[in-house]
Each structure stands twice: as structure tokens, then as C-alpha cells.
Motif scaffolding. Structure first.
Motif, PDB file in Angstrom:
ATOM      1  N   GLY A  76       0.800  -1.216   0.000  1.00  0.00           N
ATOM      2  CA  GLY A  76       0.000   0.000   0.000  1.00  0.00           C
ATOM      3  C   GLY A  76       0.832   1.265   0.000  1.00  0.00           C
ATOM      4  O   GLY A  76       2.002   1.244  -0.381  1.00  0.00           O
ATOM      5  N   VAL A  77       0.199   2.333   0.442  1.00  0.00           N
ATOM      6  CA  VAL A  77       0.856   3.645   0.426  1.00  0.00           C
ATOM      7  C   VAL A  77       1.001   4.178   1.850  1.00  0.00           C
ATOM      8  O   VAL A  77       0.321   3.707   2.772  1.00  0.00           O
ATOM      9  N   ALA A  78       1.902   5.147   2.009  1.00  0.00           N
ATOM     10  CA  ALA A  78       2.150   5.722   3.337  1.00  0.00           C
ATOM     11  C   ALA A  78       2.549   7.185   3.205  1.00  0.00           C
ATOM     12  O   ALA A  78       2.960   7.643   2.130  1.00  0.00           O
ATOM     13  N   GLY A  79       2.443   7.883   4.320  1.00  0.00           N
ATOM     14  CA  GLY A  79       2.970   9.241   4.418  1.00  0.00           C
ATOM     15  C   GLY A  79       4.392   9.172   4.953  1.00  0.00           C
ATOM     16  O   GLY A  79       4.681   8.400   5.870  1.00  0.00           O
ATOM     17  N   ALA A  80       5.282   9.977   4.392  1.00  0.00           N
ATOM     18  CA  ALA A  80       6.691   9.939   4.813  1.00  0.00           C
ATOM     19  C   ALA A  80       6.938  10.834   6.022  1.00  0.00           C
ATOM     20  O   ALA A  80       6.380  11.926   6.122  1.00  0.00           O
ATOM     21  N   ASP A 150      -5.257   5.390  13.715  1.00  0.00           N
ATOM     22  CA  ASP A 150      -6.557   5.595  13.073  1.00  0.00           C
ATOM     23  C   ASP A 150      -6.779   7.072  12.776  1.00  0.00           C
ATOM     24  O   ASP A 150      -7.758   7.671  13.218  1.00  0.00           O
ATOM     25  N   GLN A 151      -5.828   7.659  12.075  1.00  0.00           N
ATOM     26  CA  GLN A 151      -5.983   9.051  11.652  1.00  0.00           C
ATOM     27  C   GLN A 151      -5.127   9.313  10.422  1.00  0.00           C
ATOM     28  O   GLN A 151      -4.014   8.800  10.318  1.00  0.00           O
ATOM     29  N   PHE A 152      -5.690  10.061   9.480  1.00  0.00           N
ATOM     30  CA  PHE A 152      -4.891  10.519   8.344  1.00  0.00           C
ATOM     31  C   PHE A 152      -4.111  11.728   8.839  1.00  0.00           C
ATOM     32  O   PHE A 152      -4.693  12.731   9.246  1.00  0.00           O
ATOM     33  N   VAL A 153      -2.804  11.637   8.831  1.00  0.00           N
ATOM     34  CA  VAL A 153      -1.966  12.703   9.401  1.00  0.00           C
ATOM     35  C   VAL A 153      -1.642  13.742   8.319  1.00  0.00           C
ATOM     36  O   VAL A 153      -1.113  13.408   7.255  1.00  0.00           O
ATOM     37  N   ALA A 154      -1.993  14.972   8.621  1.00  0.00           N
ATOM     38  CA  ALA A 154      -1.708  16.072   7.698  1.00  0.00           C
ATOM     39  C   ALA A 154      -1.257  17.272   8.533  1.00  0.00           C
ATOM     40  O   ALA A 154      -1.825  18.359   8.450  1.00  0.00           O
ATOM     41  N   ALA A 170       7.866   6.403   8.527  1.00  0.00           N
ATOM     42  CA  ALA A 170       6.666   6.594   7.700  1.00  0.00           C
ATOM     43  C   ALA A 170       5.455   6.253   8.551  1.00  0.00           C
ATOM     44  O   ALA A 170       5.574   5.595   9.596  1.00  0.00           O
ATOM     45  N   LEU A 171       4.290   6.709   8.096  1.00  0.00           N
ATOM     46  CA  LEU A 171       3.077   6.426   8.868  1.00  0.00           C
ATOM     47  C   LEU A 171       1.944   6.053   7.935  1.00  0.00           C
ATOM     48  O   LEU A 171       1.905   6.446   6.766  1.00  0.00           O
ATOM     49  N   GLU A 172       1.069   5.246   8.466  1.00  0.00           N
ATOM     50  CA  GLU A 172      -0.110   4.797   7.713  1.00  0.00           C
ATOM     51  C   GLU A 172      -1.177   4.347   8.702  1.00  0.00           C
ATOM     52  O   GLU A 172      -1.103   4.711   9.882  1.00  0.00           O
ATOM     53  N   MET A 173      -2.152   3.546   8.271  1.00  0.00           N
ATOM     54  CA  MET A 173      -3.305   3.297   9.129  1.00  0.00           C
ATOM     55  C   MET A 173      -3.631   1.819   9.353  1.00  0.00           C
ATOM     56  O   MET A 173      -4.677   1.509   9.909  1.00  0.00           O
ATOM     57  N   GLU A 174      -2.747   0.902   8.918  1.00  0.00           N
ATOM     58  CA  GLU A 174      -3.064  -0.537   9.062  1.00  0.00           C
ATOM     59  C   GLU A 174      -1.899  -1.441   9.458  1.00  0.00           C
ATOM     60  O   GLU A 174      -2.134  -2.539   9.986  1.00  0.00           O
ATOM     61  N   ILE A 195       5.460   5.750  -0.938  1.00  0.00           N
ATOM     62  CA  ILE A 195       5.067   7.048  -0.369  1.00  0.00           C
ATOM     63  C   ILE A 195       4.098   7.790  -1.295  1.00  0.00           C
ATOM     64  O   ILE A 195       4.353   7.934  -2.496  1.00  0.00           O
ATOM     65  N   SER A 196       2.983   8.246  -0.690  1.00  0.00           N
ATOM     66  CA  SER A 196       1.982   9.014  -1.449  1.00  0.00           C
ATOM     67  C   SER A 196       1.964  10.490  -1.059  1.00  0.00           C
ATOM     68  O   SER A 196       1.399  11.325  -1.784  1.00  0.00           O
ATOM     69  N   ASP A 197       2.582  10.817   0.090  1.00  0.00           N
ATOM     70  CA  ASP A 197       2.529  12.201   0.600  1.00  0.00           C
ATOM     71  C   ASP A 197       3.532  12.306   1.752  1.00  0.00           C
ATOM     72  O   ASP A 197       4.107  11.290   2.157  1.00  0.00           O
ATOM     73  N   THR A 198       3.707  13.478   2.272  1.00  0.00           N
ATOM     74  CA  THR A 198       4.662  13.622   3.379  1.00  0.00           C
ATOM     75  C   THR A 198       3.960  14.041   4.683  1.00  0.00           C
ATOM     76  O   THR A 198       4.594  14.616   5.578  1.00  0.00           O
ATOM     77  N   ALA A 199       2.687  13.723   4.787  1.00  0.00           N
ATOM     78  CA  ALA A 199       1.923  13.900   6.041  1.00  0.00           C
ATOM     79  C   ALA A 199       1.933  15.332   6.568  1.00  0.00           C
ATOM     80  O   ALA A 199       1.719  15.556   7.752  1.00  0.00           O
ATOM     81  N   ASN A 200       2.213  16.285   5.691  1.00  0.00           N
ATOM     82  CA  ASN A 200       2.209  17.704   6.105  1.00  0.00           C
ATOM     83  C   ASN A 200       0.877  18.347   5.697  1.00  0.00           C
ATOM     84  O   ASN A 200      -0.074  17.652   5.346  1.00  0.00           O
ATOM     85  N   ASP A 202      -0.055  19.646   3.082  1.00  0.00           N
ATOM     86  CA  ASP A 202      -0.481  19.325   1.705  1.00  0.00           C
ATOM     87  C   ASP A 202      -0.838  17.851   1.527  1.00  0.00           C
ATOM     88  O   ASP A 202      -1.129  17.408   0.401  1.00  0.00           O
ATOM     89  N   ALA A 203      -0.830  17.085   2.619  1.00  0.00           N
ATOM     90  CA  ALA A 203      -0.944  15.621   2.498  1.00  0.00           C
ATOM     91  C   ALA A 203      -2.237  15.186   1.794  1.00  0.00           C
ATOM     92  O   ALA A 203      -2.219  14.262   0.984  1.00  0.00           O
ATOM     93  N   GLY A 204      -3.335  15.857   2.103  1.00  0.00           N
ATOM     94  CA  GLY A 204      -4.608  15.471   1.488  1.00  0.00           C
ATOM     95  C   GLY A 204      -4.556  15.593  -0.026  1.00  0.00           C
ATOM     96  O   GLY A 204      -4.947  14.669  -0.756  1.00  0.00           O
ATOM     97  N   ASP A 206      -1.787  15.805  -1.945  1.00  0.00           N
ATOM     98  CA  ASP A 206      -0.773  14.882  -2.494  1.00  0.00           C
ATOM     99  C   ASP A 206      -1.315  13.465  -2.551  1.00  0.00           C
ATOM    100  O   ASP A 206      -1.098  12.740  -3.528  1.00  0.00           O
ATOM    101  N   PHE A 207      -1.995  13.056  -1.491  1.00  0.00           N
ATOM    102  CA  PHE A 207      -2.566  11.697  -1.450  1.00  0.00           C
ATOM    103  C   PHE A 207      -3.507  11.496  -2.637  1.00  0.00           C
ATOM    104  O   PHE A 207      -3.421  10.490  -3.345  1.00  0.00           O
ATOM    105  N   ASP A 208      -4.404  12.469  -2.866  1.00  0.00           N
ATOM    106  CA  ASP A 208      -5.342  12.345  -3.993  1.00  0.00           C
ATOM    107  C   ASP A 208      -4.602  12.243  -5.317  1.00  0.00           C
ATOM    108  O   ASP A 208      -5.014  11.526  -6.220  1.00  0.00           O
TER     109      ASP A 208
HETATM  110  N1  ADE Z   1      -1.430   6.820   4.214  1.00  0.00           N
HETATM  111  C1  ADE Z   1      -0.868   7.561   3.255  1.00  0.00           C
HETATM  112  N2  ADE Z   1      -0.641   8.806   3.677  1.00  0.00           N
HETATM  113  C2  ADE Z   1      -1.075   8.871   4.958  1.00  0.00           C
HETATM  114  C3  ADE Z   1      -1.132   9.890   5.928  1.00  0.00           C
HETATM  115  N3  ADE Z   1      -0.684  11.119   5.683  1.00  0.00           N
HETATM  116  N4  ADE Z   1      -1.669   9.574   7.137  1.00  0.00           N
HETATM  117  C4  ADE Z   1      -2.123   8.333   7.397  1.00  0.00           C
HETATM  118  N5  ADE Z   1      -2.100   7.342   6.508  1.00  0.00           N
HETATM  119  C5  ADE Z   1      -1.574   7.599   5.295  1.00  0.00           C
END
Ligand code: ADE
Length: 230
Positions: A76-80, A150-154, A170-174, A195-200, A202-204, A206-208
Motif C-alpha cells: 500500500g501507500v504511506a505518508g513519509a 486511526d488518523q490521516f496525518v496532515a 513513515a506512517l499509515e493506518m493498518e 510514499i503518497s505524501d509527506t503527512a504535512n 499538503d498531504a490530502g 498529495d494523497f489524492d
Molecule cells: N497513508 C498515506 N498517507 C497517509 C497519511 N498522511 N496519514 C495516514 N495514513 C496515510
């Protein structure tokens, strides 16, 4: 021969797998779909759990207990958090933790509950197969700590908390919830994330923009690993 579970959290994380595997048979169970399939002679069961620790624990448990998988790979994907990780880069977890598990009021470390462990380690053999695949394809693969919650970190503030208290890259939710299930059932497991985003802030956005392309990078890598698993 192994029966390998491959799981993701979202449809986009397993779609690139389902495009490549053969002899797919869909089974409905516990409000979810499981796909038995084969790939280059290997027996697989593929599923996405839905987002978060509860759904991913249910899916991991089902893959091991009902489908009798004897290895589990998460893709899957994660925030860096680690600044060396850029969008599209790959990270494998050597250990995982739950950054939102908090009974610190009773004097415990963040991420720890009695009879649990702050960190759960992934299988070394599966990690070494990942390193072989990365080497063969001249891909950079970072090995590090993945923090789950259990949180999308931005937010840079939340990132700093997770970095300081868990040393996470890195962080993710599972990942950590799947790790706890596999560890308790003594099944070797492995967590790969692109990595899909850097959890800052702009994370939302970048994730999209990058979730689908990063999910494909992770899935392609996982399928190469499957070929090398006995
Ligand atoms: N998965 C990908 N990006 C994430 C984020 N910023 N927070 C939590 N889970 C993620």
C-alpha cells in the motif's frame, strides 16, 4: 508450498494485483471480498480490508484463520516522515507501532499496553527477499519503522510527535494492527509501502494525486517478491 496472503487497505491497493494474477475466485465473507488466485504457480489470497486498524485486523485474522494463509504481505501507500523518503519511494517496515495507542496517564510509554509490545518486528526472511528484488531492479528501498494510527496525518506537529516518540520513518493506518495479528498467530508477515505524501499540510492533496501511482509501484514490487517465496 506457501499459501500467501496479500492485503491492502483500499481497492486501489489491490487492483493492480488482481490485474496480473490468474484463476481468480471471489469469496464473500464477513462483509468483505477475498480473491483466491494463482501467480506463477504460487497460491494467493488477496483482499483489501477497508481503512484503519479494526478493519485491517479483521481481514488479517480472516486471511490466516479461515483461508489458512501461512505468510502475509501488505502492500500500500504511506505518508513519509523520514526526509529521505520522496513520493513514489519504497519503505519496508523492520518494526511497526501504534502511534495513537495512549495510556500514558498510567505511566506507560506511548504505543504500549500491558501484555503487548511497543514495537512488533516483521519477518527477516521476507525483508531479505525484498532487498534482493530491490537490488535486481536497482531500486532504493528504505528499511525502517512504520507507525500506524486511526488518523490521516496532515500536520507537521503530529509528524514531530510520532517521530520523537517512535523514531518512525513513515506512517499509515493498518500496518501495526496487521503485525499484531500475525505475530500473535506466529505467521511471518511483511509490510511494504510506497510514499503518497509527506503527512504535512499538503498531504490530502498529495494523497489524492499520487495514491494510485504509488499503490501500483508497491503492488508491482510485491508480485516480484511472490515469485521468490518458497
Ligand atoms: N497513508 C498515506 N498517507 C497517509 C497519511 N498522511 N496519514 C495516514 N495514513 C496515510
Amino acid at each position: 508450498m506457501s499459501k500467501i496472503a496479500i492485503m491492502g487497505a483500499m481497492p486501489e491497493e489491490i487492483a493492480p494485483l488482481l490485474e496480473k494474477v490468474e484463476n481468480i475466485k471471489k469469496i464473500e465473507y464477513a462483509d468483505n471480498n477475498y480473491y483466491e488466485a494463482t501467480y506463477k504457480g504460487k497460491e494467493l489470497v488477496i483482499a483489501y480490508s477497508k481503512i484503519g486498524k479494526v478493519f485491517s485486523s479483521l481481514t488479517a485474522s480472516t486471511l490466516l484463520e479461515k483461508f489458512a494463509c501461512d505468510k502475509l504481505l501488505f502492500s500500500g501507500v504511506a505518508g513519509a516522515i523520514n526526509p529521505d523518503l520522496k513520493i513514489g519511494d519504497l519503505i519496508i517496515a523492520d518494526k511497526l507501532c501504534q502511534h495513537d495507542l495512549d495510556i500514558s496517564i498510567f505511566g506507560h510509554d506511548f504505543g504500549f499496553v500491558p501484555e503487548g509490545a511497543k514495537f512488533v518486528e516483521s519477518d527477516e526472511r521476507l525483508r531479505s527477499i525484498a532487498k534482493e528484488v530491490a537490488k535486481k531492479n536497482e531500486l532504493i528501498l528504505i528499511e525502517g519503522t512504520i507507525a500506524t494510527g486511526d488518523q490521516f496525518v496532515a500536520s507537521n506537529e503530529r509528524k514531530a510527535f510520532i517521530s520523537e516518540n517512535f523514531g518512525a520513518d513513515a506512517l499509515e493506518m493498518e500496518g501495526a494492527s496487521v503485525a499484531v495479528v500475525c505475530d500473535a498467530l506466529n505467521v511471518p508477515f511483511f509490510v511494504l509501502r510506497a510514499i503518497s505524501d509527506t503527512a504535512n499540510d499538503d498531504a490530502g492533496m498529495d494523497f489524492d494525486e499520487f495514491m494510485v501511482s504509488s499503490a501500483k509501484i508497491s503492488a508491482a514490487f510485491i508480485l516480484e517478491m511472490v515469485e521468490k517465496i518458497d
